[in-house]
Design a protein around this motif. Sequence first.
Motif, PDB file in Angstrom:
ATOM      1  N   TYR A  76       0.844  -1.195   0.000  1.00  0.00           N
ATOM      2  CA  TYR A  76       0.000   0.000   0.000  1.00  0.00           C
ATOM      3  C   TYR A  76       0.879   1.244   0.000  1.00  0.00           C
ATOM      4  CZ  TYR A  76      -4.214  -2.648   1.482  1.00  0.00           C
ATOM      5  OH  TYR A  76      -5.286  -3.498   1.569  1.00  0.00           O
ATOM      6  N   ASP A  77       0.378   2.308  -0.604  1.00  0.00           N
ATOM      7  CA  ASP A  77       1.073   3.596  -0.582  1.00  0.00           C
ATOM      8  C   ASP A  77       0.174   4.602   0.132  1.00  0.00           C
ATOM      9  OD1 ASP A  77       2.915   5.602  -1.015  1.00  0.00           O
ATOM     10  OD2 ASP A  77       2.276   6.002  -3.066  1.00  0.00           O
ATOM     11  N   HIS A  78       0.309   4.651   1.455  1.00  0.00           N
ATOM     12  CA  HIS A  78      -0.477   5.558   2.284  1.00  0.00           C
ATOM     13  C   HIS A  78       0.438   6.213   3.316  1.00  0.00           C
ATOM     14  CE1 HIS A  78      -4.295   4.154   0.705  1.00  0.00           C
ATOM     15  NE2 HIS A  78      -4.046   2.909   1.079  1.00  0.00           N
ATOM     16  N   LEU A  79      -0.040   7.311   3.889  1.00  0.00           N
ATOM     17  CA  LEU A  79       0.650   7.920   5.028  1.00  0.00           C
ATOM     18  C   LEU A  79       0.309   7.177   6.311  1.00  0.00           C
ATOM     19  CD1 LEU A  79       0.104  11.681   4.125  1.00  0.00           C
ATOM     20  CD2 LEU A  79       2.184  10.312   3.819  1.00  0.00           C
ATOM     21  N   ALA A  80      -0.873   6.650   6.375  1.00  0.00           N
ATOM     22  CA  ALA A  80      -1.346   5.774   7.453  1.00  0.00           C
ATOM     23  C   ALA A  80      -2.611   5.121   6.923  1.00  0.00           C
ATOM     24  CB  ALA A  80      -1.632   6.561   8.735  1.00  0.00           C
ATOM     25  N   TRP A  81      -3.057   4.039   7.581  1.00  0.00           N
ATOM     26  CA  TRP A  81      -4.221   3.334   7.025  1.00  0.00           C
ATOM     27  C   TRP A  81      -5.020   2.652   8.125  1.00  0.00           C
ATOM     28  CZ3 TRP A  81      -6.093  -1.741   5.886  1.00  0.00           C
ATOM     29  CH2 TRP A  81      -7.102  -1.775   4.904  1.00  0.00           C
ATOM     30  N   ARG A  82      -6.243   3.092   8.267  1.00  0.00           N
ATOM     31  CA  ARG A  82      -7.275   2.458   9.075  1.00  0.00           C
ATOM     32  C   ARG A  82      -6.765   2.017  10.445  1.00  0.00           C
ATOM     33  NH1 ARG A  82     -11.012  -0.956   4.699  1.00  0.00           N
ATOM     34  NH2 ARG A  82     -11.195   0.752   3.184  1.00  0.00           N
ATOM     35  N   SER A 114      -1.892   7.320  -5.043  1.00  0.00           N
ATOM     36  CA  SER A 114      -2.951   8.254  -5.432  1.00  0.00           C
ATOM     37  C   SER A 114      -2.440   9.689  -5.374  1.00  0.00           C
ATOM     38  CB  SER A 114      -4.171   8.110  -4.509  1.00  0.00           C
ATOM     39  OG  SER A 114      -3.980   8.836  -3.311  1.00  0.00           O
ATOM     40  N   PRO A 115      -3.196  10.618  -5.975  1.00  0.00           N
ATOM     41  CA  PRO A 115      -2.815  12.038  -5.903  1.00  0.00           C
ATOM     42  C   PRO A 115      -3.013  12.665  -4.525  1.00  0.00           C
ATOM     43  CG  PRO A 115      -4.243  11.606  -7.796  1.00  0.00           C
ATOM     44  CD  PRO A 115      -4.287  10.399  -6.928  1.00  0.00           C
ATOM     45  N   ASN A 116      -3.572  11.929  -3.571  1.00  0.00           N
ATOM     46  CA  ASN A 116      -3.869  12.508  -2.265  1.00  0.00           C
ATOM     47  C   ASN A 116      -2.659  13.207  -1.643  1.00  0.00           C
ATOM     48  OD1 ASN A 116      -6.566  12.384  -1.596  1.00  0.00           O
ATOM     49  ND2 ASN A 116      -6.472  10.298  -0.813  1.00  0.00           N
ATOM     50  N   PHE A 117      -1.481  12.600  -1.786  1.00  0.00           N
ATOM     51  CA  PHE A 117      -0.287  13.246  -1.229  1.00  0.00           C
ATOM     52  C   PHE A 117       0.916  13.130  -2.163  1.00  0.00           C
ATOM     53  CE2 PHE A 117      -0.141   8.879   0.163  1.00  0.00           C
ATOM     54  CZ  PHE A 117       1.201   8.527   0.131  1.00  0.00           C
ATOM     55  N   THR A 160      -4.116  14.516   6.228  1.00  0.00           N
ATOM     56  CA  THR A 160      -2.866  14.743   6.956  1.00  0.00           C
ATOM     57  C   THR A 160      -2.168  16.032   6.538  1.00  0.00           C
ATOM     58  OG1 THR A 160      -2.558  12.366   7.276  1.00  0.00           O
ATOM     59  CG2 THR A 160      -0.602  13.754   7.489  1.00  0.00           C
ATOM     60  N   LEU A 161      -2.226  16.387   5.274  1.00  0.00           N
ATOM     61  CA  LEU A 161      -1.497  17.549   4.766  1.00  0.00           C
ATOM     62  C   LEU A 161      -2.338  18.824   4.731  1.00  0.00           C
ATOM     63  CD1 LEU A 161       0.476  15.924   1.804  1.00  0.00           C
ATOM     64  CD2 LEU A 161       1.186  16.212   4.176  1.00  0.00           C
ATOM     65  N   LEU A 162      -3.564  18.771   5.230  1.00  0.00           N
ATOM     66  CA  LEU A 162      -4.436  19.937   5.150  1.00  0.00           C
ATOM     67  C   LEU A 162      -4.013  21.020   6.134  1.00  0.00           C
ATOM     68  CD1 LEU A 162      -8.018  18.387   4.862  1.00  0.00           C
ATOM     69  CD2 LEU A 162      -6.552  19.227   3.032  1.00  0.00           C
ATOM     70  N   GLU A 183      -8.929  24.015   5.959  1.00  0.00           N
ATOM     71  CA  GLU A 183      -9.099  23.397   4.643  1.00  0.00           C
ATOM     72  C   GLU A 183      -9.949  22.137   4.751  1.00  0.00           C
ATOM     73  OE1 GLU A 183      -5.132  24.571   2.072  1.00  0.00           O
ATOM     74  OE2 GLU A 183      -5.111  22.705   3.223  1.00  0.00           O
ATOM     75  N   GLU A 184     -10.672  21.857   3.699  1.00  0.00           N
ATOM     76  CA  GLU A 184     -11.500  20.663   3.629  1.00  0.00           C
ATOM     77  C   GLU A 184     -10.872  19.656   2.670  1.00  0.00           C
ATOM     78  OE1 GLU A 184     -14.229  19.928   5.351  1.00  0.00           O
ATOM     79  OE2 GLU A 184     -14.072  21.845   6.435  1.00  0.00           O
ATOM     80  N   PRO A 185     -10.999  18.362   2.951  1.00  0.00           N
ATOM     81  CA  PRO A 185     -10.485  17.370   1.992  1.00  0.00           C
ATOM     82  C   PRO A 185     -11.263  17.433   0.694  1.00  0.00           C
ATOM     83  CG  PRO A 185     -11.755  16.305   3.740  1.00  0.00           C
ATOM     84  CD  PRO A 185     -11.599  17.736   4.138  1.00  0.00           C
TER      85      PRO A 185
END
Length: 303
Positions: A39-45, A77-80, A116-118, A122-124
């Motif tokens: 997985y490519d996440h900053l953190a997950w569940r 993903s483009p999320n971060f 995390t980066l907001l 700011e809203e997601p």
Amino acid sequence: MTSSRRLSTVILPVHRWNDGGRALWTRAEELGFHAAYTYDHLAWRTFRDGPWFGAVPTLTAAACATERLRLGTLVTSPNFRHPVTLAKDLISLDDVSGGRVTLGIGAGGNGFDATTLLRRGEEPWTPRERADHFDEFVPLLDQLLREPSVTHEGRFYAANEARNIPGCVQRPRLPFAVAATGPRGLELAARYGQAWVTTGDPKLYEAGTPEQSVAALRGQISRLGEAGEAVGRDVSDLDKILLTGFTPDRPLQSLDAFVDFAGTHFALGFTEIVLHWPIPDSDFAADGAVFERIATEALSQLG
């Protein structure tokens, strides 16, 4: 990427490399898996408060510890991520691995990556905004991985003479496995993907039946075909990857259960089934001995 029946695994980045992590990736190769993803996440569940390592460094270490195993993300993903810096990392990883990298890529979701980066106030991104970013992210990343110098000024991303020399080992670029179920994502998969990824219909995970899940997946594959027609591509040459663990089925309960599950889903048109490496005391808990039997015996039983 060639179409056939393949088994792969996904190893979550929760293990210190020198305290069990390396051994999992080398064992995945020994068991004969086609690929091992992470997985490519900053953190997950539920793993948020425990160890969670970065995808690209983990895959780089895995590339150095293995020789044949394909490696990749499920999914980035483009999320971060930004296309320019991601392209540089991917070209480097493809070089270190000798051309064994597949990029799983999706639009992202509502989890910690989205917040995390907001900055304060700011809203997601909304689902529409995530799709808008994805629409620009994928074509730009495709261009960055193919061309030595790219200049782009878009709605969300800029690249000013971004240099990517020498490019990917895999030509014209490393393969994309695009995760999508909606019309815009399916069109991106048909246009830019060498593979398509799904986890099924998440609404069916807790209350649905395996039969309902199969029907939902059949519908997704049909819509992928329609997206291919819209862009002038026959998607029969597109690998179709099912990431398990998110449907009502319980395929890791036994070897027989998995053989039945795999036979049904390969018959739908999937070419690759991905199993989560067991993690005790988690949603991915499973009997390790059964998991290894599935890895080494299941395909031969399918004929």
